[in-house]
Design a protein around this motif. Structure first.
Motif, PDB file in Angstrom:
ATOM      1  N   TRP A  44      -4.847   7.316  -2.194  1.00 52.47           N
ATOM      2  CA  TRP A  44      -3.706   8.169  -2.444  1.00 52.47           C
ATOM      3  C   TRP A  44      -2.329   7.767  -2.027  1.00 52.47           C
ATOM      4  O   TRP A  44      -1.258   7.988  -2.699  1.00 52.47           O
ATOM      5  CB  TRP A  44      -4.084   9.575  -2.068  1.00 52.47           C
ATOM      6  CG  TRP A  44      -3.210  10.562  -2.489  1.00 52.47           C
ATOM      7  CD1 TRP A  44      -2.928  11.262  -3.464  1.00 52.47           C
ATOM      8  CD2 TRP A  44      -2.006  11.032  -1.345  1.00 52.47           C
ATOM      9  NE1 TRP A  44      -1.913  12.266  -3.601  1.00 52.47           N
ATOM     10  CE2 TRP A  44      -1.421  12.140  -2.119  1.00 52.47           C
ATOM     11  CE3 TRP A  44      -1.663  10.759  -0.248  1.00 52.47           C
ATOM     12  CZ2 TRP A  44      -0.256  12.800  -1.769  1.00 52.47           C
ATOM     13  CZ3 TRP A  44      -0.630  11.349   0.369  1.00 52.47           C
ATOM     14  CH2 TRP A  44       0.062  12.629  -0.455  1.00 52.47           C
ATOM     15  N   VAL A  45      -2.307   7.389  -0.798  1.00 52.54           N
ATOM     16  CA  VAL A  45      -1.021   6.954  -0.141  1.00 52.54           C
ATOM     17  C   VAL A  45      -0.506   5.696  -0.744  1.00 52.54           C
ATOM     18  O   VAL A  45       0.617   5.924  -0.996  1.00 52.54           O
ATOM     19  CB  VAL A  45      -1.285   6.409   1.349  1.00 52.54           C
ATOM     20  CG1 VAL A  45      -0.117   5.788   1.877  1.00 52.54           C
ATOM     21  CG2 VAL A  45      -1.770   7.644   2.247  1.00 52.54           C
ATOM     22  N   ALA A  46      -1.182   4.760  -1.157  1.00 55.37           N
ATOM     23  CA  ALA A  46      -0.765   3.528  -1.961  1.00 55.37           C
ATOM     24  C   ALA A  46      -0.044   4.093  -3.214  1.00 55.37           C
ATOM     25  O   ALA A  46       0.937   3.347  -3.751  1.00 55.37           O
ATOM     26  CB  ALA A  46      -1.878   2.571  -2.434  1.00 55.37           C
ATOM     27  N   ARG A  47      -0.899   4.839  -3.870  1.00 56.09           N
ATOM     28  CA  ARG A  47      -0.190   5.416  -5.071  1.00 56.09           C
ATOM     29  C   ARG A  47       1.052   6.248  -4.936  1.00 56.09           C
ATOM     30  O   ARG A  47       2.095   6.084  -5.844  1.00 56.09           O
ATOM     31  CB  ARG A  47      -1.442   6.105  -5.958  1.00 56.09           C
ATOM     32  CG  ARG A  47      -0.875   6.438  -7.560  1.00 56.09           C
ATOM     33  CD  ARG A  47      -0.918   5.269  -8.520  1.00 56.09           C
ATOM     34  NE  ARG A  47      -0.503   5.714  -9.655  1.00 56.09           N
ATOM     35  CZ  ARG A  47       0.950   5.975  -9.881  1.00 56.09           C
ATOM     36  NH1 ARG A  47       1.823   5.530  -8.981  1.00 56.09           N
ATOM     37  NH2 ARG A  47       1.383   6.207 -11.204  1.00 56.09           N
ATOM     38  N   TYR A 182      -6.135  -0.232 -14.982  1.00 56.37           N
ATOM     39  CA  TYR A 182      -7.112   0.930 -14.217  1.00 56.37           C
ATOM     40  C   TYR A 182      -7.431   0.604 -12.895  1.00 56.37           C
ATOM     41  O   TYR A 182      -8.292   1.068 -12.379  1.00 56.37           O
ATOM     42  CB  TYR A 182      -7.885   1.480 -15.314  1.00 56.37           C
ATOM     43  CG  TYR A 182      -7.615   1.775 -16.599  1.00 56.37           C
ATOM     44  CD1 TYR A 182      -6.882   2.979 -16.516  1.00 56.37           C
ATOM     45  CD2 TYR A 182      -7.931   0.868 -17.808  1.00 56.37           C
ATOM     46  CE1 TYR A 182      -6.510   3.479 -17.884  1.00 56.37           C
ATOM     47  CE2 TYR A 182      -7.576   1.482 -19.095  1.00 56.37           C
ATOM     48  CZ  TYR A 182      -6.739   2.830 -18.991  1.00 56.37           C
ATOM     49  OH  TYR A 182      -6.114   3.191 -20.036  1.00 56.37           O
ATOM     50  N   SER A 183      -6.974  -0.573 -12.342  1.00 58.99           N
ATOM     51  CA  SER A 183      -7.678  -1.284 -11.130  1.00 58.99           C
ATOM     52  C   SER A 183      -7.785  -0.145  -9.961  1.00 58.99           C
ATOM     53  O   SER A 183      -8.569  -0.120  -9.092  1.00 58.99           O
ATOM     54  CB  SER A 183      -7.261  -2.625 -10.883  1.00 58.99           C
ATOM     55  OG  SER A 183      -5.798  -2.426 -10.397  1.00 58.99           O
ATOM     56  N   LEU A 184      -6.585   0.437  -9.776  1.00 54.72           N
ATOM     57  CA  LEU A 184      -6.513   1.347  -8.693  1.00 54.72           C
ATOM     58  C   LEU A 184      -7.761   2.598  -8.586  1.00 54.72           C
ATOM     59  O   LEU A 184      -8.351   2.879  -7.834  1.00 54.72           O
ATOM     60  CB  LEU A 184      -5.091   1.898  -8.588  1.00 54.72           C
ATOM     61  CG  LEU A 184      -4.942   2.803  -7.100  1.00 54.72           C
ATOM     62  CD1 LEU A 184      -5.009   1.954  -6.113  1.00 54.72           C
ATOM     63  CD2 LEU A 184      -3.512   3.172  -7.242  1.00 54.72           C
ATOM     64  N   ALA A 185      -7.513   2.975 -10.033  1.00 52.47           N
ATOM     65  CA  ALA A 185      -8.655   3.936 -10.243  1.00 52.47           C
ATOM     66  C   ALA A 185     -10.150   3.400 -10.119  1.00 52.47           C
ATOM     67  O   ALA A 185     -10.942   4.140  -9.224  1.00 52.47           O
ATOM     68  CB  ALA A 185      -8.658   4.501 -11.781  1.00 52.47           C
TER      69      ALA A 185
END
Lengths: 208, 99
Positions: A44-47, A182-185
């Motif tokens: 979440w912080v990264a995004r 979609y890699s972060l998801a």
């Protein structure tokens, strides 16, 4: 003369000794759940704060395009989540072992650590190479794949169920290269949701 | 089924010796302190039982130095493995025959 029950006891004891001497069974399910929560918070912080949103392998390849500003923040965030997860796992597993009257740092856990460390260090070094080459899009898939390989290897020394988790992480890693937008998801599912599910499963099956 | 109790090796009648063999059967090698921890016995007790197994050629000894400290580790020999597996088979047969 020994009775049937004595022979049965002998066999049970042999089996238990074989397992105790070659398996590390104090792995904490709770540590898995907490690692999952750290990972979701990290993602979440990264995004939301660092605006990290990989959509291609190369992040900035032309001099005109600006480098990713949150890079150093991202590296520290990643290392922070890793340290926190490892620390939690060590503390809770040592506690588990102590409860059972065993030492956490025994022959089996030493072997497990040295096997797993080789895979994780290789993955870590590869990740840093990708950072230097600006291939930030490969960062999340790399961590997923190498973590999956490490977990699969650890399955030789602990609960067999862990191997399945390893295979799922590897699959998610490969998928996240294929569908890099979609890699972060996928990373959040792999390190977050799966850890929570698997941690609760291990806790329910072995620790209660 | 006809199972002879004589097929059970005398060396494995003792719980500690049986434990040593079980642990060594699934590990390449284990050092003295690891065995001691697993079996929860005193040094002298463990040493005596290992000696017995050594004399039978069931267990081999490997001496080395770890951090300049002498380290003795033990492994199961081919003969030991054969005897132990045979012992397991006979145990299972006895239990199955009595069912």
């Amino acid at each position: 003369m020994k009775k049937e029950q004595d022979y049965l006891n002998d066999l049970t004891e042999i089996r238990s000794m074989m397992e105790r001497s070659s398996k590390f069974l104090s792995l904490s399910g709770w540590a898995g759940v907490l690692a999952g929560i750290y990972a979701i918070a990290g993602a979440w912080v990264a995004r939301s704060i660092l605006h990290f949103d990989p959509d291609s392998i190369l992040y900035y390849y032309q001099e005109s395009s600006a480098p990713f500003e949150g890079l150093s923040g991202l590296v520290f965030l990643g290392l922070g989540v890793l340290m926190l997860s490892l620390g939690t796992a060590v503390i809770l597993s040592v506690g588990n072992a102590r409860k059972k009257g065993e030492k956490a740092w025994n022959t089996t856990s030493k072997r497990m650590m040295s096997d797993v460390a080789i895979i994780l260090i290789t993955g870590g070094m590869l990740s840093f190479i990708f950072i230097f080459k600006s291939m930030l899009g490969l960062l999340l898939p790399t961590t997923l794949i190498f973590y999956g390989l490490a977990i699969y290897m650890a399955g030789n020394y602990t609960f067999k169920d862990v191997k399945v988790l390893g295979l799922i992480e590897i699959t998610l890693g490969l998928l996240s290269i294929l569908f890099i937008q979609y890699s972060l998801a996928l990373w959040t599912v792999g390190f977050g949701a799966l850890h929570i599910v698997y941690g609760s499963f291990i806790y329910a099956k072995y620790e209660r | 089924m006809n199972v002879s109790f004589n097929d059970l090796h005398k060396a494995f009648e003792n719980r500690i010796r049986l434990g040593i063999m079980s642990a060594l059967a699934v590990n390449d090698s284990l050092d003295f302190s690891a065995l001691k921890e697993l079996l929860d016995v005193t040094d002298g007790n463990l040493a005596t039982h290992i000696k017995t197994l050594e004399k039978l050629d069931f267990v081999g000894v490997k001496k080395s130095f770890v951090d300049r400290k002498p380290n003795t580790s033990y492994f199961i020999t081919g003969e030991g493995k054969k005897a132990f597996e045979n012992h397991l088979k006979v145990l299972e047969q006895i239990i199955n025959a009595q069912k």
